[in-house]
Design a protein around this motif. Structure first.
Motif: not given
Lengths: 107, 107
Positions: A18-23, A25-33, A35-43, B5-8
């Motif tokens: 469930k999680w790796k692709p979204i993680i 994708f986030m890191i590729s968009n500069g969301i790479n710490r 705490g910020i990752l956890q806040r941006n990935i709901d659940g 809402d995340c398409p991935v």
């Protein structure tokens, strides 16, 4: 066919679940710490995020860089191998955008 | 970002997990009967294959066709929606072929 020899299964062993692709994708968009990752990935729980990041580090998909600051700062970066997975993840994103017309909040 | 809402994540909800991409790949190659699928996918149980096929049928990715023969013959076909996922699965296959150089049998 032996499951070990199947290239599709091999790829899923790296970015399946469930999680790796979204993680990635986030890191590729500069969301790479963390705490910020956890806040941006709901659940996602702290434990689950840690597990996924470690597995991808072990698989050579992510690099973990620790900056000698106080408090120490940790950032994740996508490796060359990880970047080679991005076209797959981008095509997943595109497909999701084209086909997810379910009402907001629907499980 | 709300995970809904995340398409991935949406795409992973359709073809995520260990088995669906390989099942779709097999069916796209004409391996479209239950027993033959199970024989060709090493390590999948009857229950697991049934579950995966039913989920993809519910999601509109597969059609299940029952032929009125004795004994009844059941075949699975990829729908138009399912075909739209094939480029993702093919890029997974390509990536796996390019990067899986682990010794045979290694888990």
């Amino acid at each position: 066919m032996d499951i070990q020899d199947c290239p599709v299964t091999f790829t899923m062993s790296k970015i399946g679940g469930k999680w790796k692709p979204i993680i990635l994708f986030m890191i590729s968009n500069g969301i790479n710490r963390f705490g910020i990752l956890q806040r941006n990935i709901d659940g996602i729980s702290k434990q689950m995020l840690t597990k996924q990041l470690r597995e991808m580090e072990t698989d050579g998909i992510l690099n973990r860089v620790i900056y000698a600051e106080i408090p120490p700062r940790v950032e994740y970066f996508i490796t060359e191998l990880g970047f080679s997975l991005m076209p797959i993840i981008k095509s997943m994103k595109k497909w999701g955008e084209e086909h997810n017309d379910s009402p907001e909040g629907e499980g």
